[in-house]
Motif scaffolding. Structure first.
Motif, PDB file in Angstrom:
ATOM      1  N   THR A   1      64.668  86.350  73.026  1.00 20.37           N
ATOM      2  CA  THR A   1      65.861  85.515  72.826  1.00 20.37           C
ATOM      3  C   THR A   1      65.905  84.309  73.761  1.00 20.37           C
TER       4      THR A   1
ATOM      5  N   ASP B   1      67.034  77.179  76.251  1.00 17.47           N
ATOM      6  CA  ASP B   1      67.216  77.869  77.526  1.00 17.47           C
ATOM      7  C   ASP B   1      66.225  77.347  78.563  1.00 17.47           C
TER       8      ASP B   1
ATOM      9  N   LEU C   1      74.809  75.439  77.624  1.00 17.11           N
ATOM     10  CA  LEU C   1      75.234  76.247  76.497  1.00 17.11           C
ATOM     11  C   LEU C   1      75.628  77.633  77.003  1.00 17.11           C
TER      12      LEU C   1
ATOM     13  N   ARG D   1      75.399  80.387  75.583  1.00 19.59           N
ATOM     14  CA  ARG D   1      74.393  81.394  75.234  1.00 19.59           C
ATOM     15  C   ARG D   1      73.339  81.579  76.327  1.00 19.59           C
ATOM     16  N   THR D   2      73.092  80.534  77.095  1.00 16.45           N
ATOM     17  CA  THR D   2      72.045  80.600  78.118  1.00 16.45           C
ATOM     18  C   THR D   2      72.467  81.483  79.288  1.00 16.45           C
ATOM     19  N   GLU D   3      73.756  81.685  79.483  1.00 22.94           N
ATOM     20  CA  GLU D   3      74.237  82.471  80.620  1.00 22.94           C
ATOM     21  C   GLU D   3      73.711  83.912  80.599  1.00 22.94           C
ATOM     22  N   LYS D   4      73.398  84.421  79.410  1.00 15.58           N
ATOM     23  CA  LYS D   4      72.948  85.814  79.311  1.00 15.58           C
ATOM     24  C   LYS D   4      71.587  86.033  79.967  1.00 15.58           C
ATOM     25  N   HIS D   5      70.880  84.962  80.254  1.00 19.88           N
ATOM     26  CA  HIS D   5      69.541  85.095  80.828  1.00 19.88           C
ATOM     27  C   HIS D   5      69.545  85.180  82.356  1.00 19.88           C
TER      28      HIS D   5
END
Length: 254
Positions: free
Chosen positions: A95, A100, A148, A150-154
């Motif tokens: 993902t 990212d 974004l 969504r990138t925080e999950k990494h």
């Protein structure tokens, strides 16, 4: 096994697996490609970030990340143009995608330009026996520029319940003074006493079988429990037992 027997057993497993041979099948080989401090720490951070899933694919895609950065990660981070970032558009690992990767490069430049680099950010909030607050504050700093969601999950946050396995592994690479040459130990301002053993499915399962861990989930509470047990065995270098637990789980099917 009593405590002394368990310590002897695990210490022997550390000796068995904490050798240069370990590097050949582990993502730690990526930062070992470099000699400049900033190259080492950036290469390590990026490869640790994608260290989930098949180990062969992790290593392959980590090498690909370095190649996309011209095999000069620090120079690429600090001098990249928008055109340079277009090179990253084909990258994907599970993902973690090109968007990212692009943000990570931009955020790393912000950290080196405005926060004295990765080591300084992690060292700033370390506690005597924990890097949990430090990792959480690192995440806050890392995402202080536009990004974004969504990138925080990494990037995991242990203060929100995560075991933060990949970041603890990264800190072991950078901070642990390893006489066997696996961990690089280039950061001198973070104490080995504060490091935690990276907790994943392998180390967690082995730790439970050995009575070091009772909690079923591999989360921040489980890490705290494992930390307490391993610090009783070696308060000065608790993260070394990652070699024993991981080796027993992956290589021996313990």
């Amino acid at each position: 096994m009593n405590k002394d027997e368990l310590k002897d057993f695990l210490d022997q497993k550390v000796i068995q697996y904490n050798t240069r041979d370990f590097i050949d099948s582990d993502p730690v080989q990526i930062p070992h490609l470099f000699t400049q401090k900033e190259d080492v720490e950036i290469a390590g951070f990026l490869s640790a970030t994608i260290a989930w899933g098949n180990r062969t694919m992790i290593i392959k895609n980590s090498h690909r990340m370095m190649e996309m950065m011209g095999s000069t990660p620090y120079d690429f981070v600090m001098t990249h143009t928008d055109h340079d970032l277009e090179r990253l558009e084909r990258f994907v690992h599970r993902t973690f995608n090109a968007q990212d990767f692009t943000f990570f490069v931009q955020s790393l430049r912000n950290i080196y330009e405005n926060h004295q680099g990765l080591e300084a950010v992690f060292a700033k909030h370390q506690e005597p026996h924990s890097m949990q607050k430090s990792i959480s504050e690192f995440k806050r700093t890392f995402f202080e520029i536009p990004h974004l969601v969504r990138t925080e999950k990494h990037v995991s946050d242990p203060l929100k319940g995560s075991a933060a396995k990949r970041l603890h592994m990264y800190l072991r690479w950078m901070c642990r003074q390893d006489t066997k040459g696996v961990d690089l130990g280039i950061w001198k301002t973070v104490s080995m006493r504060a490091l935690s053993c990276p907790l994943d499915v392998h180390s967690g399962n082995v730790a439970r079988k050995l009575g070091l861990l009772t909690r079923k989930q591999n989360d921040a509470k489980a890490l705290a429990e494992l930390d307490a047990a391993l610090r009783e065995l070696d308060p000065n270098d608790p993260s070394k037992y990652d070699f024993a637990l991981f080796g027993l789980g992956v290589f021996e099917g313990f």
